[in-house]
Design an enzyme around this catalytic site. Structure first.
Site, PDB file in Angstrom:
ATOM      1  N   SER A 158     -18.029   1.563  -9.470  1.00 18.79           N
ATOM      2  CA  SER A 158     -19.316   1.018  -9.018  1.00 18.79           C
ATOM      3  C   SER A 158     -19.809   0.004 -10.046  1.00 18.79           C
ATOM      4  O   SER A 158     -19.725   0.258 -11.237  1.00 18.79           O
ATOM      5  CB  SER A 158     -20.330   2.151  -8.880  1.00 18.79           C
ATOM      6  OG  SER A 158     -21.541   1.628  -8.435  1.00 18.79           O
ATOM      7  N   GLU A 163       0.844  -1.195   0.000  1.00 17.94           N
ATOM      8  CA  GLU A 163       0.000   0.000   0.000  1.00 17.94           C
ATOM      9  C   GLU A 163       0.883   1.250   0.000  1.00 17.94           C
ATOM     10  O   GLU A 163       1.819   1.333   0.774  1.00 17.94           O
ATOM     11  CB  GLU A 163      -0.909  -0.034   1.237  1.00 17.94           C
ATOM     12  CG  GLU A 163      -1.692   1.225   1.501  1.00 17.94           C
ATOM     13  CD  GLU A 163      -2.511   1.682   0.307  1.00 17.94           C
ATOM     14  OE1 GLU A 163      -3.227   0.864  -0.294  1.00 17.94           O
ATOM     15  OE2 GLU A 163      -2.399   2.884  -0.041  1.00 17.94           O
ATOM     16  N   SER A 215     -19.758  -3.665  -4.003  1.00 17.04           N
ATOM     17  CA  SER A 215     -20.712  -4.782  -3.928  1.00 17.04           C
ATOM     18  C   SER A 215     -20.088  -6.053  -4.482  1.00 17.04           C
ATOM     19  O   SER A 215     -20.296  -7.146  -3.966  1.00 17.04           O
ATOM     20  CB  SER A 215     -21.966  -4.463  -4.748  1.00 17.04           C
ATOM     21  OG  SER A 215     -22.294  -3.113  -4.673  1.00 17.04           O
ATOM     22  N   CYS A 236     -13.996  10.922  22.697  1.00 16.74           N
ATOM     23  CA  CYS A 236     -14.802  11.587  21.671  1.00 16.74           C
ATOM     24  C   CYS A 236     -16.239  11.629  22.153  1.00 16.74           C
ATOM     25  O   CYS A 236     -16.902  10.610  22.259  1.00 16.74           O
ATOM     26  CB  CYS A 236     -14.718  10.832  20.348  1.00 16.74           C
ATOM     27  SG  CYS A 236     -15.930  11.369  19.126  1.00 16.74           S
ATOM     28  N   HIS A 270     -25.072  -2.798  -3.922  1.00 15.34           N
ATOM     29  CA  HIS A 270     -26.135  -2.682  -4.919  1.00 15.34           C
ATOM     30  C   HIS A 270     -26.776  -4.040  -5.203  1.00 15.34           C
ATOM     31  O   HIS A 270     -26.101  -5.066  -5.179  1.00 15.34           O
ATOM     32  CB  HIS A 270     -25.563  -2.131  -6.218  1.00 15.34           C
ATOM     33  CG  HIS A 270     -25.060  -0.724  -6.094  1.00 15.34           C
ATOM     34  ND1 HIS A 270     -25.899   0.349  -6.091  1.00 15.34           N
ATOM     35  CD2 HIS A 270     -23.800  -0.232  -5.947  1.00 15.34           C
ATOM     36  CE1 HIS A 270     -25.173   1.462  -5.950  1.00 15.34           C
ATOM     37  NE2 HIS A 270     -23.899   1.137  -5.863  1.00 15.34           N
ATOM     38  N   VAL A 322       4.841   2.000  -5.273  1.00  9.73           N
ATOM     39  CA  VAL A 322       5.545   1.266  -6.325  1.00  9.73           C
ATOM     40  C   VAL A 322       5.928   2.210  -7.466  1.00  9.73           C
ATOM     41  O   VAL A 322       5.089   2.945  -7.986  1.00  9.73           O
ATOM     42  CB  VAL A 322       4.669   0.110  -6.869  1.00  9.73           C
ATOM     43  CG1 VAL A 322       5.352  -0.591  -8.033  1.00  9.73           C
ATOM     44  CG2 VAL A 322       4.351  -0.872  -5.749  1.00  9.73           C
TER      45      VAL A 322
END
Lengths: 419, 478
Positions: free
Chosen positions: B339, B32, B343, B402, B50, B173
């Site tokens: 999108s 990452e 899902s 919090c 969805h 990377v």
């Protein structure tokens, strides 16, 4: 289950004054729940002076002002629990609170005073477009970093909003060696106290740009700059007036909101304008035995007035606890019109009290040489000339008890500005 | 270090693939470029699962959407991730749009979407009393759900790490070499790892990552979507995911509850130059406001607590690209995941698993594979009795840090020492919700920074909002 006569939620100036007054009025078992490490509330991070001129007749710093009350509390048998958060209030005035030492506590109480204070409006609430880097924070957050933790939030600062904390922080950051480039104010006038504009901006040559706002935030990791724009009379940015100002910090002082989550959860009615509870002259809410005072009720300009108001709530709670006062259901309403944004209290109980009622209010715009008038049924019962009225400064008027007679239930008392 | 598989990108897709492959007895690296997982599209999207009637029949999008949605509920339960099956409604404002609903219904049936139904005005207003009185009807999709996408990503990555996968953060990377046996994946910092196979799940950057091995076949357009997040006190204004009829840029502006009880509206859709521009604009946010009040006229738009933008990696092929690269079959592209990518993600992970088994041959399974991860304490969701017991066990849960979201010091300390520890303020925010509420970390920010500094043993001057140079303070006072 712990048992108290009075639980005060919040140990800032409001909570402390209410608890002390209740004690003075003879309430036996009182508990203050404070969520921070010490009593004093936000005063503890307000190390500048200017507190206490009205109440003590001398100029104190925030911690000094708080200390005077903390010392008094220490001399009483008022219980104080710090680092304690009130999570819930039940319909029969039981309080659920937690801390590390006592764990989860259920506390039964006859009366409750709400004194949770207020919080600052964040960036999202005013929807400033742009990136989301580090270095965008409210003035109060920067103040906490500087005065409690000893860290500097930025070196080149633009402040949006000329509320008092923003003005104070302009000076504080300057004294710490940061360059405060400007204070932008959306409105054509400042929302802060005149004395703060003089002492915090003018004395340090920090420009106050009225009718200006921040229209974009730039920077990927840390703020690199902001775009400011002039706004028109409808407060909309005027295309073509954009100016890029390099900075590493955008500090927001764009308003305070009473923190009423707890009040809402127990079903207390809130005033749409103040964001605080609707109360009568004793600061009792619609929830029997629950009182509210200080910045959780409406945002004050001076802590001295918070203290005064909280004493009213403390006395009200004491009378309720002692069953001394049958709070009358016979109420009239107050209402701000023609330039008056709000009035607190919103209701006045008509009872056999011989006490005058002090009405606090704020105007919605700047007025010079105007008259404040109070009318009922078309008759003026109070009028006073004022050289200047500004939204940043809270005003008050006193209504004599004889002027409160002859009302019918549900009648309105109108407060307005003429001129 | 040498690995069997390097997965580039710890978004929801990369992390779910890592989890899926972690059941085999192989060495996996999850790479990452940011300071945390879920830092790209996975943290800034509609958070919707969805039903699957949007994608054209026969596309990978359609197939994997319907399969992914079927898997999602169980997966979230397994991983302890907030998920609610609330259903969705596409609303129609005129006869033409009512016809659109019919074609969406037909398309959904072709895609094997269960539980679709067109409802009339009366039923619609009964189900959603705050919806515009002008709405004539709606397509009701019972399988549509809402999920917390960054928590899903984190949970999947944590599960993978528990099963031996190694997570590299801040590994951007910049070069990939291949010596006929294995890849050498190099970071900007000079750090490098070797792997026999590479899975390219780099989101909006997957075209760039593919180009590092000479694969220029992927063409992505960065499509920015801006959102408004509203205060919890608006909760209940809608009970379903509310869509308007789709346009060619996407599914239009939606209004939905989030799993945490806020209301989310958006996204706008605008193709942008570059890939990094996640700034919000007043034009697009105003557009979102306008469309929102079109669906829900009485929504209090001044209840916005924050706005944000996310980038969809739109492929010019208009479909997901999930296949071994033509340039090197040991390099698998998982690209163009826009999108319904969230899902589809659980099904994408299974699909990639099959590709890897095809490419690598039969893989030995681990004797013991951990399906889940330790679920974090969520104080705000506990009963009074549970809270009391918890504080008795560990007093740190008795300190609220919090106040807007009722997050305790104990939870923040946990997040600093969890399987994938939070390293910055935003990391704490996503793991615990501290700072996620209406004051947007005004009160808890300095306290959380102090706890991070204490727990991770670093000076407050080094504490960041989200890694790199996003330091929260710049010096000490005099």
């Amino acid at each position: 289950m712990l048992k108290y006569d009075l639980v005060v939620v919040g140990g800032g100036p409001a909570g402390m004054a209410a608890a002390l007054k209740a004690k003075e009025c003879g309430v036996e078992k009182i508990l203050i729940c404070e969520r921070d490490e010490t009593l004093g509330g936000i005063l503890e991070q307000c190390i500048h002076t200017g507190f206490g001129l009205h109440y003590f007749g001398e100029e104190l710093s925030g911690p000094e002002y708080a200390a005077r009350f903390i010392e008094q509390i220490e001399q009483t048998d008022i219980d104080v629990k710090v680092n304690t958060m009130v999570l819930d209030i039940t319909t029969n005035n039981d309080v659920i609170a937690i801390n590390k030492d006592d764990g989860l506590m259920e506390i039964s109480s006859t009366a409750i005073v709400l004194a949770m204070g207020c919080r600052e409006r964040p960036r999202g609430a005013i929807s400033i477009p742009g990136t989301r880097p580090a270095g965008v924070m409210t003035a109060g957050t920067a103040q906490r970093y500087a005065n409690i933790q000893g860290y500097l939030a930025g070196k080149e600062v633009v402040i949006l909003g000329s509320g008092d904390i923003g003005l104070i922080m302009a000076r504080r950051m300057t004294l710490e060696g940061a360059k405060v480039k400007m204070v932008c104010e959306l409105m054509p006038y400042s929302g802060g106290l005149t004395r703060n504009i003089v002492q915090c901006l003018e004395d340090f040559d920090i420009p106050l740009k009225l009718s200006h706002t921040v229209t974009q935030i730039h920077g990927d990791d840390r703020v690199e700059g902001v775009t400011i724009s002039k706004v028109d009379s409808n407060l909309k940015p005027i295309p073509g007036t954009e100016e890029y100002v390099p900075c590493d910090t955008l500090m927001l002082s764009v308003g305070l909101l009473p923190e009423n989550e707890l009040s809402r959860s127990v079903g207390i009615y809130l005033d749409r304008i103040t964001g605080g509870a609707i109360v009568d002259q004793y600061r009792e809410t619609n929830h029997e035995g629950v009182f509210a005072c200080g910045n959780v009720l409406h945002v004050h300009d001076l802590v001295d007035f918070v203290t005064q108001e909280s004493q009213i709530a403390g006395e009200g709670a004491a009378n309720y606890i002692k069953g001394k006062k049958a709070f009358s259901d016979y109420r009239i309403h107050t209402k701000g019109v023609n330039g008056v944004r709000y009035v607190v209290p919103q209701r006045i109980c008509i009872d056999d009290s011989d006490q005058p009622v002090k009405l606090y209010f704020r105007v919605g715009q700047v007025f010079t040489n105007a008259t404040v008038k109070v009318t009922r049924n078309g008759n003026v019962i109070y009028a006073k000339k004022k050289r200047k009225l500004a939204p940043g400064e809270m005003e008050n008027i006193i209504i004599k008890p004889e002027d409160l007679q002859e009302f019918s239930e549900g009648d309105y008392l109108y407060i307005e500005v003429e001129g | 270090m040498s690995y069997d598989i390097a997965i580039i990108g710890a978004g929801v897709v990369g992390s779910l693939i890592a989890r899926k492959l972690s059941k085999y007895d192989i060495k996996i690296a999850l790479i990452e470029k940011c300071n945390d997982v879920a830092m790209g599209t996975s943290k800034a999207n509609s958070a919707i699962v969805h039903a699957g009637f949007d994608a054209l029949p026969g596309t990978l999008k359609a197939d994997l959407n319907v399969k992914g949605t079927k898997l999602m509920g169980y997966l979230c339960e397994e991983l302890g991730v907030p998920f609610k099956n609330i259903g969705s409604l596409v609303i129609a404002f005129n006869e033409e749009e009512m016809e659109t609903l019919t074609s969406l219904l037909k398309r959904g049936e072709e895609n094997n979407v269960p539980g679709l139904k067109i409802i009339g005005q009366d039923r619609l207003h009964e189900m959603e009393p705050n919806i515009s009185k002008r709405a004539l009807g709606a397509l009701w999709a019972k399988t549509a759900s809402i999920v917390c996408p960054y928590e899903l990503t984190l949970a999947a990555a944590e599960c993978a790490v528990i099963n031996g996968c190694e997570l590299y953060r801040n590994f951007e990377v910049s070069q990939i070499d291949f010596d006929n046996e294995q890849f050498t994946v190099k970071a900007k910092t000079g750090e490098e790892i070797n792997a026999k196979y590479v899975i390219n799940a780099a989101g909006i950057y997957s075209d760039f990552i593919a180009s590092l091995i000479g694969d220029e076949s992927i063409e992505l357009v960065a499509r920015k979507g801006e959102y408004l997040l509203m205060d919890k006190n608006l909760g209940g204004v809608v009970n379903h995911v509310i869509f308007q009829c789709p346009t060619k840029m996407g599914k239009g502006v939606l209004v939905t509850p989030t799993v945490d009880g806020n209301i989310l509206t958006g996204p706008s859709a605008k193709d942008i130059e570059g890939k990094d521009d996640i700034s919000t604009t007043s034009d697009e946010l105003n557009m979102v406001r306008t469309y929102t009040s079109y669906s829900i006229p009485n929504v209090k738009l001044n209840s916005v607590i924050t706005s944000f933008a996310g980038i969809r990696a739109h492929s010019t092929k208009n479909d997901f690209i999930i296949e071994p690269s033509k340039v090197n079959p040991h390099f698998i592209n998982v690209a163009g995941i826009e999108s319904p990518g969230l899902s589809a993600a659980p099904a994408i992970a299974e699909y990639v698993e099959e590709i890897m088994l095809d490419t690598m041959g039969k893989l030995p399974k681990k004797v013991k594979w951990q399906r889940t991860r330790p679920e974090p304490v969520r104080f705000r969701e506990l009963s009074t009795v549970e809270r009391r017991e918890l504080i008795e066990k560990n007093p740190a849960y008795g300190q609220i840090v919090c106040r807007c979201e009722t997050v305790t010091e104990g939870e923040i300390i946990d997040a600093c020492h969890s399987t994938i520890p939070a390293l910055d303020l935003d990391g704490i925010k996503r793991r615990t919700r501290a700072g996620m509420g209406r004051c947007q970390s005004g009160f808890c920010g300095p306290k959380v920074a102090e706890i991070i500094s204490r727990e991770l043993k670093e000076d407050l001057l080094d504490v960041t909002k989200f890694g790199r140079k996003s330091n929260v303070v710049v010096g000490k006072t005099k």
